[in-house]
Each structure stands twice: as C-alpha cells, then as structure tokens.
Design a protein around this motif. Structure first.
Motif, short mmCIF file in Angstrom:
data_model
loop_
_atom_site.label_atom_id
_atom_site.label_comp_id
_atom_site.label_asym_id
_atom_site.label_seq_id
_atom_site.Cartn_x
_atom_site.Cartn_y
_atom_site.Cartn_z
N THR A 201 -43.00 1.76 -0.92
CA THR A 201 -42.94 2.17 0.48
C THR A 201 -41.60 2.77 0.82
O THR A 201 -41.51 3.81 1.50
N THR A 202 -40.51 2.17 0.34
CA THR A 202 -39.18 2.70 0.63
C THR A 202 -39.02 4.11 0.11
O THR A 202 -38.54 5.01 0.82
N GLU A 203 -39.41 4.35 -1.14
CA GLU A 203 -39.25 5.68 -1.71
C GLU A 203 -40.11 6.71 -0.97
O GLU A 203 -39.68 7.85 -0.74
N MET A 204 -41.31 6.32 -0.58
CA MET A 204 -42.18 7.24 0.14
C MET A 204 -41.68 7.50 1.56
O MET A 204 -41.77 8.62 2.07
N ILE A 205 -41.14 6.47 2.20
CA ILE A 205 -40.61 6.64 3.55
C ILE A 205 -39.40 7.57 3.54
O ILE A 205 -39.27 8.47 4.39
N VAL A 206 -38.51 7.39 2.60
CA VAL A 206 -37.34 8.27 2.51
C VAL A 206 -37.81 9.71 2.29
O VAL A 206 -37.29 10.65 2.90
N ALA A 207 -38.81 9.90 1.43
CA ALA A 207 -39.35 11.23 1.19
C ALA A 207 -39.97 11.81 2.45
O ALA A 207 -39.78 13.00 2.76
N ALA A 208 -40.73 10.99 3.18
CA ALA A 208 -41.39 11.47 4.39
C ALA A 208 -40.38 11.86 5.46
O ALA A 208 -40.48 12.93 6.08
#
Length: 763
Positions: A201-208
């Motif tokens: 979730t953290t990696e995807m949130i930073v990407a988003a």
C-alpha cells in the motif's frame, strides 16, 4: 430550470467587476517571492470573514449549473456562500463533458476571483478512485486492481493521466487516493483502497500521489496536475465489524508500524498537498478532534505542510454523532485547536467561526494557521497567476489514445489467475467450439468481445439469467431467483462444450455505507444469492467450467474454488474490462496479477491477513480446513516459472551495513509471461511479539520462454526497524529469515544475523 430556483445568471452577476486596484504590485501577487512570504502578506490583508470563508468547501449541487446554451447559472444559495470567497467547491461540472466543464469552471472561477476583494481563487475538488469521477474522462480499474498489478510505475502512470485530465477540466484537488489498510472484507469500501499489506500500500500510495501531482517534489509549482488529498487519516479501514462509522480499536504499536506508513509515505515521499481525517475515532479519541494525530504526528513529526480537510460533515458530527462535544460550537473549537482546517460541506460547524473568534480572539492563531495552509496550496497550484483552463488543450489531452491504452494495460496486469486445472486456459478454439456465457455479472458487451477474441469457428450463447439485487442505490434487496431461470441457464450450458460463468459481486453488494441513505457493508463474505448453486448444477453436467470473478470485496468462494476448473479474478476492471477478459481467455496475453489480500475460507477466520503475529497461527478451528483459500501474493500464469536457490551476500550485518539477496527466475513454460518476485522478512525473536512475515520488496519481471533473469533485493536496517518496548523506533540484534518466492506461502528461505548491542537505536 426555473427562474424561482436560479435567479442569478452569469450575465447579471458579471456586471460588477471589482477594481483589481493596484493589487499587481502587492507582495502576494509577486510570483517571484517565496510562497511563505506571499501567504503571510495575503493573510495580513484579509478580514476575519474572508479567512473563515477559506476554511469551507461546499458541493456544487447547492446550485451551480451550465445551461444548454453554455451559460453559468448560480442559485441564490451559492451566491451567498461566495460573498467572502471560498476555500473550494466540490464537483462543479461533474455531469457534463470535459470541454463544457472546463468552460463552466473558467466562468465560475472568474466570478469568484473578480467578486473577491483580494482576487483569491477557489479550489475545485473531485474524487478519483478509478479515474476522474466526472463525465467523459478515462475510466480505469479500481485501486484494488492497481494493487493487484503489483506495478509501481504503471500505477504512477495511471494517476499521472488522472491528474492531467482533472486539471484540464478545471479541477485542482482530488479527495484521493485512499491510504487505508483494509483487512476486513465486510467493509463495503474495500475496493477503494489498496489491500491488506502495509508495504504494498505504501509503495502504491507514493506512486499515486506522485503521479496525480505531476511529480511535484515539495518545491516549485504544480500547474499541469492536481493536488492529492490522501485519506482517511487514520485507521479508517479498521472499523469494528467492518461497519462504516464504527469504533476503531488499534494498539499504538500496530498504528505506528502498520497503519501510519502509507500516510507518512504520502507526506514525506509523495509531498501530498492535502490530508483528509478519518470518520472514526482512535481508541476513543475522535480523529477530527485529535491534536496528537493531526498536529503532533502529521505536522511536527512528519513535517506535513499541506492542508487538512474534514470528511463529509464530520466536524459537526463531533457533537451530533461522536458525542464528544457538548454543542456544535464546542465541536468547532475542538476541531480547530486539534488542527482541522477545512470544513467539508457542513452548515453547522465552521459557519460559527466568525462569531466565535470575535468573542474569543485566542482562536485567531489557529484560524491563521489553517488559512495559511489553504492559501499555500493555491499558490503552489499557480492559481493566482493563471486560474483558468486552456480550452484548446482539453480535446487533445482528455481520453487520448495513450490514456485508453493505459487503462487496458492496467486491466491486463491486474487480472489474477487463481486456478487453472489441467491448464484449461487459455482456451483453444479448435477444442471448444460452442461456449455458453452465463451469470449475473455478465456484461452486455461480453458476447461481442468473446466473438472477436475467439475468431471464426467458435459460437457463443449468452444469458445473464438474474441480477444479484433489485439494484436500488440506497438499500438494495436480494433477488429471489426462480428455479426455472437456473434450469434455463443449465440447459444452455448443456448445449455448449464449455461454460464461462460471470460471478461475484457488484456496486450494489459492496459500497460505501451512509447513515440512513444507504447500506454497503455485509455481515457475510459468501457470494450472495444462488451463485453457488448455479456453479454446482452446471459443473454437474461434466463439462469444463471457467469462472470470471468480478467483485469489490474479498469473497469466500469455497464452492466456486472447488467446482470451477479455472478462475480469473478480475476485481473491478476499467471500461475495457470485457475486451481484456475475452482476449486473456483466448491467450492474447498471460495473467500476471497477484492477490493484494488473503482470501479466507470463512468469515470466522477474520482477521486473517498474512502478516498476523506468528502466535495467531498456532491453533486451528474445529471442523474447518486449515489456512486461507488463497494466500496473499498468489497468482498463477499460463506459463511456469522455476526459482533458483536464493543467495545472500553475507550471513551477518549491523546497523550501518546492508545485505543483498538475489535469485534467478526462469520461464520454463511456452508463453511469454510476467512474474512478480516477492521478498518477505521475518524477525525470529523480538522483544515484542512480531509478525509471522512482512513483505519488504517486490519486482515484476517479464520473461520469454526459456529466459532467465536475476532479481536482487537489498536488505536495509530500515526494513528491520519496528516500534519497541519503549514505543520508539527500535532495531534489535538477532536472527532474521528472508523469504523469496512467488507468494507469501510459496518461497525459499535464507537467514542472517543482525549484530550489535541489545535495542540498537534506530536511525
């Protein structure tokens, strides 16, 4: 439209152009000055009424419309709300085309700027779960699909398109993405988030956040994209019983180690311009009145410089619903002092601030702090220099071919092959010439797309049969299906060589639950209605059955998993979903998605995320099979992969060193395919009970048949840090296991030891 309802038309309103005075020479108008200096100057010139106006957002449904001849029409209510300016307006122009929305928003912004004594523009705000939540923009798969793709760069690219398309229709902020960790599939909003795991979730949130903000890095300007309002801070997905608005009970250690990191990543790595507080409480303290959460953690510890906005009406609900404030005025003071800066929608909360501040000047520093953060955002977005949309760019950029192809690619990458008995998929048109497409989730476009994908020589018949509910948006009711309908579907399957069943759930069986207007959570995670019966009766014909699973929450698909020969788990795909599914069934590309959640056998296993503490796995339940139905990270391919033995660069490390773990992965099948290599770490002995394993890295690779690639991960001290006995970041010496493989349950292990004195202070 009636004259009585809408009395203010643009032509009438615009005959009052206020003098733009000599404002161009004022410091806050000088784009060369630092943002903080401009904010300070503008604040010094504002009246109390103007400041309070910058702390409120209302919805465009209060009376902002665009007539058939493209004239903006404002209600008296809206005109009154804009008397002293406004922080922002939610969803203006959401139901009209991007070009017409851009025209409307230009006119609306011009009205606001020229009516404002200090020419302060407004923020126009949208939602963006799977694309801009407005007519005519590219529609992607849901966020849970993005997590299922396990591709950070692809996720960033999707959100880059969202940010561009939103800005071109005149929007400036989005109440997205959701950084909530969601581990309870009873919760109706599950698909709005990115799954159960903290690291993924953290990696995807930073990407988003990075994507939707156009790579804004905390300095300079953001004039081509919009700002992200990451939500819901914090713990919202952990509501008891999976019931929206219910209490949230989370230990401080779990909160810090598992719930906070995606938000911290959004702030420190993504430079999010906004944060939305959670509907809920944290161990009894309402999030909208929690100074430790909103000020100490978010601002003092993490350095957040954007603005904090309430969730819908939640400041007033400190009195009405949470029952922690004696009155609305008391709720206002609690929220303001805690750090809550913008009141979303309510006419019962910050509307009182002007009177309250006149009576109590001690509130002014909190008001100035709040307004300063709102103004800062407007300066960063370049709204004082150019608050308007270039209409010539809208048609060229919104829904351009590259964006539509990106939606297709995300679909391809996110579909998960859960089961493929005897390699039934991909289908061979020469073997299965008559196909029955059946089930309540069958889309009307499916048959056409399957005909295109299969080519000549294959015939299709289709029958939806029944709907899961009566499809009422508020409180839907389950549909009782006549046995005759099931029999007709069985007969259609009897005449076919193979059946493809479209099953699962839809937007009516998993959605946001409101107070009285609607329900969306469930106390069961079994597929609703007669879907299990349908699978069993069609499978009893002795012919192959493929299930295309569509849903917005995890479902305990025990019968489907047992009966189906192959299962494609699609979650909730984009506008091109039927096309992609059909092409995948016929082998145009191999599935490469991986589960971003654990699939339990029964609701009684909850909580059941893979990263529970090891002690949670010591005992099984009576009369039940052990373990999950499908584990976190699981996902098959049309090809096969062989993992070599992982190699680690050393067996010891310390707080100032790193280790590298590498593995060779070979495509041993006949299809070009993608595989997501996953890295998990386990702290063997900790001073506090530790998770059984934690995802700490992943990499998606593409391999041709026979090709081998080496994948390497770096083990850092930061990966091993957790909240210790003293509730501070702790790096403890001891033994660690590193697991590398294709899922959280299918991996190989190597070990190392972290040296040092007990309770090494984390850096």
């Amino acid at each position: 439209m009636t004259v009585d309802r809408f009395k203010w038309v643009l032509g009438v309103c615009m005959i009052m152009p206020l003098a733009i005075l000599a404002k161009e020479s004022l410091p806050y108008r000088d784009a060369k000055l630092p943002v903080d200096q401009r904010v300070e100057d503008l604040l010094s010139r504002m009246t109390l009424e103007e400041k309070v106006a910058q702390m409120r957002i209302f919805h465009a449904n209060k009376g902002i419309e665009f007539s058939d001849d493209d004239q903006m029409v404002l209600s008296e209510d809206v005109v009154g709300r804009l008397e002293h300016g406004i922080a922002g307006i939610k969803n203006p122009g959401e139901e009209i085309s991007p070009l017409r929305a851009a025209k409307l928003n230009n006119e609306l912004q011009r009205y606001i700027v020229e009516k404002s004594r200090l020419n302060i523009p407004a923020l126009f705000v949208t939602e963006s779960y799977n694309g801009v939540d407005a007519e005519g923009c590219t529609r992607f798969g849901r966020p849970i699909n993005m997590a299922a793709a396990w591709d950070v760069e692809l996720t960033r690219s999707v959100w880059d398109v969202i940010g561009r398309e939103a800005r071109l229709r005149g929007m400036h902020m989005c109440h997205s993405p959701e950084a909530d960790i969601v581990r309870d599939p009873r919760f109706g909003r599950m698909s709005e988030a990115l799954g159960e795991d903290t690291y993924l979730t953290t990696e995807m949130i930073v990407a988003a956040v990075t994507g939707v903000q156009g790579g804004y890095g905390g300095t300079g300007w953001n004039t081509t994209h919009i700002g992200a309002v990451t939500k819901h801070f914090a713990g919202y997905g952990q509501v008891l019983g999976g019931s929206n608005f219910a209490a949230i009970e989370i230990s401080d250690r779990t909160l810090i180690d598992e719930i906070f990191p995606p938000f911290k990543g959004a702030v420190q790595r993504g430079h999010a311009l906004g944060i939305m507080a959670s509907h809920g409480d944290l161990n009894g303290v309402a999030s909208h009145a929690n100074p430790w959460l909103l000020t100490e953690v978010l601002r003092n510890q993490w350095g957040f410089k954007g603005y904090i906005v309430s969730d819908s009406n939640d400041i007033a609900r400190l009195h009405d619903f949470m029952k922690v404030a004696e009155s609305h005025e008391a709720a206002v003071e609690m929220a303001l002092r805690a750090g809550m800066e913008i009141d979303l929608y309510s006419d019962l909360a910050y509307v009182h601030l002007t009177k309250m501040a006149n009576q109590d000047p001690g509130l002014m520093p909190f008001i100035d702090r709040s307004v300063g953060h709102v103004l800062r955002t407007k300066f960063i977005l370049g709204l004082f220099e150019n608050p308007y949309v270039d209409l010539n760019e809208v048609g060229k950029e919104v829904r351009k071919p590259a964006a539509l192809e990106l939606a297709r690619r995300m679909d391809r990458e996110s579909i998960i092959l859960l089961k493929n008995k005897k390699q039934l998929l991909p289908l061979n048109g020469a073997k299965h010439k008559k196909i029955a497409l059946l089930g309540p989730l069958l889309d009307q476009e499916a048959e056409k797309q399957f005909e295109k994908a299969a080519g000549p020589g294959v015939t299709f018949s289709s029958m939806k049969g029944f709907c899961l509910t009566d499809e009422q948006s508020g409180i839907p009711k389950l549909v009782e299906v006549d046995d005759g309908i099931i029999e007709k579907m069985v007969n259609q399957a009897r005449d076919a060589d193979l059946s493809i069943l479209f099953l699962g759930g839809d937007e009516y069986t998993a959605k946001e639950a409101y107070f009285k207007a609607g329900l969306g959570d469930r106390n069961s995670i079994d597929p609703v209605g007669c879907q299990d019966e349908l699978v069993k009766r069609i499978k009893a014909l002795g012919k192959p059955v493929v299930v295309v699973l569509k849903h917005r929450r995890t479902l305990s698909i025990n019968v489907i998993a047992e009966q189906a020969d192959a299962i494609l788990d699609c979650w909730d795909l984009s506008e091109f979903g039927e096309e992609i599914v059909a092409n995948m069934v016929y082998g145009a590309y191999s599935p490469s998605g991986k589960l971003p959640v654990t699939v339990p056998r029964t609701i009684g296993q909850l909580p059941f995320h893979y990263s529970q503490k090891e002690i949670n796995y010591k005992k099984d339940y009576l009369f039940s099979k052990k373990g999950p139905l499908f584990e976190f990270g699981h996902g098959l391919s049309y090809s096969t992969f062989k993992y070599g033995e992982p190699e680690i660069s050393g067996t010891e490390m310390d707080s100032n060193s790193r280790l590298t773990v590498g593995v060779d992965v070979t495509n041993t099948g006949n299809y070009a395919a993608k595989e997501t290599v996953q890295l998990y770490v386990k702290d063997v002995i900790g001073s506090v009970t530790r998770p059984d394993k934690e995802l700490k890295g992943f990499r998606k690779i593409e391999l041709q048949p026979g090709e081998t690639q080496s994948v390497a991960f770096t083990i850092t001290p930061e990966m091993l840090t957790f909240t210790g006995m003293n509730m501070k970041p702790t790096l403890e010496p001891g033994d660690y296991h590193v697991m590398v493989g294709t899922s959280s349950a299918d991996h190989q292990t190597v070990a190392f030891r972290l040296n040092g004195s007990k309770n090494i202070a984390a850096r």
